[in-house]
Motif scaffolding. Structure first.
Motif, PDB file in Angstrom:
ATOM      1  N   ARG A  18       4.802  -5.487  80.615  1.00 26.21           N
ATOM      2  CA  ARG A  18       5.187  -5.940  79.110  1.00 26.21           C
ATOM      3  C   ARG A  18       4.844  -4.597  77.977  1.00 26.21           C
ATOM      4  NH1 ARG A  18       4.895 -11.748  79.343  1.00 26.21           N
ATOM      5  NH2 ARG A  18       6.987 -12.676  79.838  1.00 26.21           N
ATOM      6  N   ASN A  19       3.608  -4.429  78.215  1.00 27.07           N
ATOM      7  CA  ASN A  19       3.602  -3.155  77.400  1.00 27.07           C
ATOM      8  C   ASN A  19       3.664  -1.727  77.910  1.00 27.07           C
ATOM      9  OD1 ASN A  19       1.282  -5.181  76.105  1.00 27.07           O
ATOM     10  ND2 ASN A  19      -0.357  -4.237  77.912  1.00 27.07           N
ATOM     11  N   SER A  20       3.977  -1.357  78.701  1.00 23.82           N
ATOM     12  CA  SER A  20       5.148   0.165  79.656  1.00 23.82           C
ATOM     13  C   SER A  20       6.711  -0.221  78.485  1.00 23.82           C
ATOM     14  CB  SER A  20       5.753  -0.566  80.744  1.00 23.82           C
ATOM     15  OG  SER A  20       6.089  -1.652  80.819  1.00 23.82           O
ATOM     16  N   LYS A  21       7.088  -0.484  78.103  1.00 20.41           N
ATOM     17  CA  LYS A  21       8.482  -0.437  77.284  1.00 20.41           C
ATOM     18  C   LYS A  21       9.104   0.399  78.395  1.00 20.41           C
ATOM     19  CE  LYS A  21       5.482  -1.371  72.939  1.00 20.41           C
ATOM     20  NZ  LYS A  21       5.837  -2.564  72.879  1.00 20.41           N
ATOM     21  N   LEU A  22       9.267   0.515  79.403  1.00 22.08           N
ATOM     22  CA  LEU A  22      10.199   0.149  80.364  1.00 22.08           C
ATOM     23  C   LEU A  22      11.184  -1.204  80.580  1.00 22.08           C
ATOM     24  CD1 LEU A  22       8.275   2.325  83.075  1.00 22.08           C
ATOM     25  CD2 LEU A  22       9.910   3.548  81.444  1.00 22.08           C
ATOM     26  N   THR A  23      12.310  -0.893  81.663  1.00 27.26           N
ATOM     27  CA  THR A  23      13.165  -1.533  81.597  1.00 27.26           C
ATOM     28  C   THR A  23      11.796  -2.199  83.020  1.00 27.26           C
ATOM     29  OG1 THR A  23      14.634  -0.880  83.112  1.00 27.26           O
ATOM     30  CG2 THR A  23      14.990  -0.641  80.906  1.00 27.26           C
ATOM     31  N   ALA A  24      12.672  -3.406  83.507  1.00 23.08           N
ATOM     32  CA  ALA A  24      11.749  -4.156  84.539  1.00 23.08           C
ATOM     33  C   ALA A  24      12.350  -3.701  85.428  1.00 23.08           C
ATOM     34  CB  ALA A  24      13.146  -5.537  84.807  1.00 23.08           C
ATOM     35  N   LYS A  25      13.143  -2.793  86.236  1.00 22.44           N
ATOM     36  CA  LYS A  25      13.969  -2.134  87.465  1.00 22.44           C
ATOM     37  C   LYS A  25      13.170  -1.169  87.118  1.00 22.44           C
ATOM     38  CE  LYS A  25      18.214  -4.432  88.037  1.00 22.44           C
ATOM     39  NZ  LYS A  25      19.791  -4.409  88.431  1.00 22.44           N
ATOM     40  N   LYS A  26      12.843  -0.344  86.008  1.00 22.57           N
ATOM     41  CA  LYS A  26      12.289   1.083  85.921  1.00 22.57           C
ATOM     42  C   LYS A  26      10.770   0.966  86.211  1.00 22.57           C
ATOM     43  CE  LYS A  26      15.852   3.902  83.049  1.00 22.57           C
ATOM     44  NZ  LYS A  26      15.347   4.247  81.638  1.00 22.57           N
ATOM     45  N   TRP A  27      10.821   0.304  85.760  1.00 22.00           N
ATOM     46  CA  TRP A  27       8.230  -0.278  85.308  1.00 22.00           C
ATOM     47  C   TRP A  27       8.866  -0.644  87.458  1.00 22.00           C
ATOM     48  CZ3 TRP A  27       5.539  -4.219  87.578  1.00 22.00           C
ATOM     49  CH2 TRP A  27       4.664  -4.236  87.347  1.00 22.00           C
ATOM     50  N   CYS A  28       9.407  -1.289  88.046  1.00 23.13           N
ATOM     51  CA  CYS A  28       8.994  -1.891  89.438  1.00 23.13           C
ATOM     52  C   CYS A  28       9.187  -1.116  90.601  1.00 23.13           C
ATOM     53  CB  CYS A  28       9.908  -3.236  89.733  1.00 23.13           C
ATOM     54  SG  CYS A  28       9.879  -4.210  88.791  1.00 23.13           S
ATOM     55  N   SER A  29      10.479   0.720  90.100  1.00 26.89           N
ATOM     56  CA  SER A  29      10.232   0.885  90.944  1.00 26.89           C
ATOM     57  C   SER A  29       9.528   1.808  90.274  1.00 26.89           C
ATOM     58  CB  SER A  29      11.881   1.909  90.107  1.00 26.89           C
ATOM     59  OG  SER A  29      12.025   2.741  90.998  1.00 26.89           O
ATOM     60  N   SER A  34       8.488  -4.781  94.279  1.00 24.54           N
ATOM     61  CA  SER A  34      10.411  -5.665  94.257  1.00 24.54           C
ATOM     62  C   SER A  34      10.252  -6.213  92.933  1.00 24.54           C
ATOM     63  CB  SER A  34      10.145  -6.987  94.913  1.00 24.54           C
ATOM     64  OG  SER A  34      10.752  -7.361  95.257  1.00 24.54           O
ATOM     65  N   TYR A  35      12.031  -6.015  92.154  1.00 29.38           N
ATOM     66  CA  TYR A  35      12.119  -6.007  91.518  1.00 29.38           C
ATOM     67  C   TYR A  35      12.118  -7.978  90.915  1.00 29.38           C
ATOM     68  CZ  TYR A  35      15.928  -7.262  87.441  1.00 29.38           C
ATOM     69  OH  TYR A  35      16.279  -7.819  86.388  1.00 29.38           O
ATOM     70  N   SER A  36      12.826  -8.293  92.843  1.00 32.80           N
ATOM     71  CA  SER A  36      12.984 -10.288  92.268  1.00 32.80           C
ATOM     72  C   SER A  36      11.742 -10.727  92.456  1.00 32.80           C
ATOM     73  CB  SER A  36      13.583 -10.553  93.364  1.00 32.80           C
ATOM     74  OG  SER A  36      13.093 -10.103  94.831  1.00 32.80           O
ATOM     75  N   ASN A  37      10.557  -9.812  92.729  1.00 35.16           N
ATOM     76  CA  ASN A  37       9.079 -10.544  92.841  1.00 35.16           C
ATOM     77  C   ASN A  37       8.655 -10.842  91.380  1.00 35.16           C
ATOM     78  OD1 ASN A  37       8.895 -11.735  95.657  1.00 35.16           O
ATOM     79  ND2 ASN A  37       7.331  -9.362  95.852  1.00 35.16           N
ATOM     80  N   LEU A  38       8.771  -9.349  90.536  1.00 37.62           N
ATOM     81  CA  LEU A  38       8.718  -9.875  89.160  1.00 37.62           C
ATOM     82  C   LEU A  38       9.112 -10.565  88.432  1.00 37.62           C
ATOM     83  CD1 LEU A  38       7.008  -8.420  87.026  1.00 37.62           C
ATOM     84  CD2 LEU A  38       9.222  -6.883  86.330  1.00 37.62           C
ATOM     85  N   LYS A  39      10.436 -10.911  88.198  1.00 38.58           N
ATOM     86  CA  LYS A  39      11.302 -12.214  87.821  1.00 38.58           C
ATOM     87  C   LYS A  39      10.618 -13.581  87.877  1.00 38.58           C
ATOM     88  CE  LYS A  39      13.424  -9.312  85.307  1.00 38.58           C
ATOM     89  NZ  LYS A  39      13.261  -9.970  83.522  1.00 38.58           N
ATOM     90  N   TYR A  40       9.899 -14.000  89.826  1.00 35.45           N
ATOM     91  CA  TYR A  40       9.834 -14.858  90.202  1.00 35.45           C
ATOM     92  C   TYR A  40       8.874 -15.190  89.526  1.00 35.45           C
ATOM     93  CZ  TYR A  40       7.361 -18.195  92.551  1.00 35.45           C
ATOM     94  OH  TYR A  40       6.545 -18.908  93.534  1.00 35.45           O
TER      95      TYR A  40
END
Length: 110
Positions: A18-29, A34-40
């Motif tokens: 949240r502090n990174s200001k990146l999209t979730a997919k970019k931050w995960c990469s 894993s993007y799905s783990n982050l969302k979970y």
């Protein structure tokens, strides 16, 4: 790893995301997560947080007066019928006395 430390780790990941200001997919990469783990874990930690907030909002302490003089609770006496006799036993009866009375009735075959 126990559940609490796993939750704490994911809370830190989520805060970093949240502090990174990146999209979730970019931050995960970038962080090799894993993007799905982050969302979970975002969903799970939100639910835990909401439950905690609800418990804090609905919790209310009340005072209970336990002084027996103000609110006595009395039950009716126990009644034992033996032949034509009726024995009323109050709440504060003496057990030894009652045993003697019952023995006396048994000895008399009333």
């Amino acid at each position: 790893m126990d559940k609490l430390s796993k939750i704490e780790i994911w809370e830190k990941h989520i805060a970093n995301y949240r502090n990174s200001k990146l999209t979730a997919k970019k931050w995960c990469s970038k962080n090799k997560i894993s993007y799905s783990n982050l969302k979970y874990w975002i969903t799970r930690t939100n639910k835990i947080s909401n439950i905690s907030k609800q418990n804090e909002e609905t919790q209310e302490w009340i005072s209970i007066d336990t002084d027996k003089e103000d609110s006595p609770i009395e039950s009716p006496p126990i009644k034992i019928n033996v032949g034509s006799f009726c024995i009323n036993i109050p709440d504060d009866f003496n057990v030894k006395t009652l045993a003697k009375i019952i023995k006396t009735f048994g000895d008399e075959n009333v």
